[in-house]
Design a protein around this motif. Sequence first.
Motif, short mmCIF file in Angstrom:
data_model
loop_
_atom_site.label_atom_id
_atom_site.label_comp_id
_atom_site.label_asym_id
_atom_site.label_seq_id
_atom_site.Cartn_x
_atom_site.Cartn_y
_atom_site.Cartn_z
N GLN A 80 -10.54 5.60 -8.88
CA GLN A 80 -9.85 4.35 -9.18
C GLN A 80 -9.01 3.64 -8.03
O GLN A 80 -8.87 2.39 -7.67
N PHE A 81 -8.29 4.66 -7.50
CA PHE A 81 -7.31 4.34 -6.53
C PHE A 81 -7.83 3.84 -5.16
O PHE A 81 -7.43 2.87 -4.65
N GLN A 112 -9.46 -0.74 -1.89
CA GLN A 112 -10.58 -1.52 -1.37
C GLN A 112 -10.40 -3.01 -1.71
O GLN A 112 -10.48 -4.13 -0.77
N GLN A 113 -10.27 -3.24 -2.95
CA GLN A 113 -10.02 -4.71 -3.71
C GLN A 113 -8.72 -5.42 -3.04
O GLN A 113 -8.65 -6.59 -2.74
N LEU A 169 0.86 -1.20 -0.08
CA LEU A 169 -0.06 -0.08 0.07
C LEU A 169 1.01 1.14 -0.28
O LEU A 169 0.77 2.27 -0.65
N GLU A 170 1.85 1.14 0.80
CA GLU A 170 2.94 2.56 0.88
C GLU A 170 3.56 2.51 -0.57
O GLU A 170 3.68 3.51 -1.23
N GLN A 171 3.84 1.39 -1.38
CA GLN A 171 4.57 1.63 -2.49
C GLN A 171 3.41 2.07 -3.58
O GLN A 171 3.87 2.73 -4.49
N LEU A 214 -4.64 -8.70 -10.78
CA LEU A 214 -5.79 -8.64 -11.71
C LEU A 214 -6.34 -7.21 -11.28
O LEU A 214 -6.77 -6.37 -12.14
N ALA A 215 -6.37 -6.75 -10.08
CA ALA A 215 -7.02 -5.61 -9.62
C ALA A 215 -6.13 -4.40 -10.01
O ALA A 215 -6.65 -3.31 -10.64
#
Length: 581
Positions: free
Chosen positions: A536-537, A542-543, A351-353, A555-556
């Motif tokens: 979109q982010f 969330q996914q 998530l940080e990346q 895929l997400a």
Amino acid sequence: MIHELLLALSGFPGTIFTWNKRAGLQVSQDLPFLHPSETSVLNRLCKLGSDYIRFTEFIEQHTGHVHQQEHHVNQPVQTGLHGIYLRAFCTGLESMLQPYRQALLDLEKEFLADPHLTISHANYKLDQFQLLFPSVMVVVETIKSQKIHGCQILETVYKHSYGGLPPVRMALEKVLAACHGVMYKQLAAWMLHGLLLDQSEEFFVKQGPSAGGAAANQEEEDEDLGLGGLSGKQLRELQDLRLIEEENMLAPSLQQFSLRTEMLPSYIPIRVAEKILFVGESVQMFENHNHGPSRAGSILKHQEDLFAAELHKLKQQPLFSLVDFENLIDRIRSTVAEHLWTLMVEESDLLEQLKIIKDFYLLGRGEIYQVFIDLAQHMLKTPPTAVTEHDVNVAFQQAANKVLLDDDNLLPLLHLTVDYQGKDRQRDGATPPQDTSPREAPPTGWAALGLSYKVQWPLHILFTPAILEKYNVVFRYLLSVRRVQSQLQHCWALQMQRKHLKSSQTDAVKWRLRNHMTFLIDNLQYYLQVDVLESQFSQLLQQINSTRDFESIRLAHDHFLSNLLAQSFILLKPVRVCRLI
């Protein structure tokens, strides 16, 4: 004569039963003591002997396990057919011939015990092979004539095993089981150890990119599909971002593998083959990683022996069960995918990346680029030179310092690239832009500007060079929008300075034009940053948080990048021809 017959049926013809390569085994024509009906029965038996001799010839040519026999000692070995699947087929064929050999031994014992038995008794005892041998010979001739290779042999045997003759079906199922033994060994090496043991290119997994997209028709690629200006080529790029990776761009620890679909048997669905490919790629990446064998081996959570035993159990089954096979593949894939998710999300802080990618590739830190545009404007308004890249990176560091960038360890991972004529393109991390031809000098430095990011292991399997280049396309587009917005704001400042001066009619037209352009660019900027990027982010985050499967994350992420390219109008032909200056 009975013993001559049994020897001939065993593959050793003599004077009564002669061998001809074209006609096969036949009864000699100059035997006056044979009745025509006896000759007919003997010739019917000779057909079995002919097929048996051809079977043994085929086995000997490709395995060398059968002793050479006089009638084909000097025959040249057939070329073009080779491989471990062919040897496994010959092994299965050899086991299929064992009941026939045993029947000949039993006949010999019966004839020795009762000399009054007739040829009809031999015909009766061997009648079970009259349907089997011709059917199997069709399979052998198909393999020889079409030079069927590797896993294609599985498909050939499988198709011929589905018929209305139970003896043929049972015999070919045994042959197929022998061939499956090779496939299970290759699967175990690939899925459990990341080893592609395939010297003869027989497996349905291969090293290198898929060749499927290379044969696409140029007209189809350029044809407008009616999807908002998307062409066929652009749509395919959106649908499969992973297939555009160039082999020479890949990191050494991420060798590219793909499916060899022509080798995949029809009874193994493509979805299962994709799972096999994913597991092997992941294990292979860990095995090649230089952070220590303990960490590399942990991707299967030390269950290699358990999964190897399960594969061996499937190998021992007489019939292939797709349900059991797919269930085991799913279990292995789930183990790998969950471990990769833990490694990516928890240990490597995915998530940080992603936030870093958003801040710098997608201009989330707009204040840095606002300062950078002011500092680099004079450097990049002219065609780039050999020192331009160094200068813009100095300007980028100055911009980061001016806005008090809080992470000092981040800047060394980021590097602005400037592609100019004659530049060495072999430099690590450099990603040449798609907007200009490599044979032409870019008109300005802005057109040649790009951003590279040093992705840390194991995030490189998600942020591949091809994916980062897609981010670069979005980066150049967003930066051009921000640059135009900045220039329009500068025009407004100049207009305010001249507000007290007397204006002409042409000045009023210029002000209205600037006002209309500002309205368009400001709304476009808001749409891109809020309705596209932020929306979109947030869906991507969330996914990621709602799954523990790495493939779902990949895929997400692919969908996220595809949606960015589509919803920001980058791939729309009417927008692409409108160059922002």
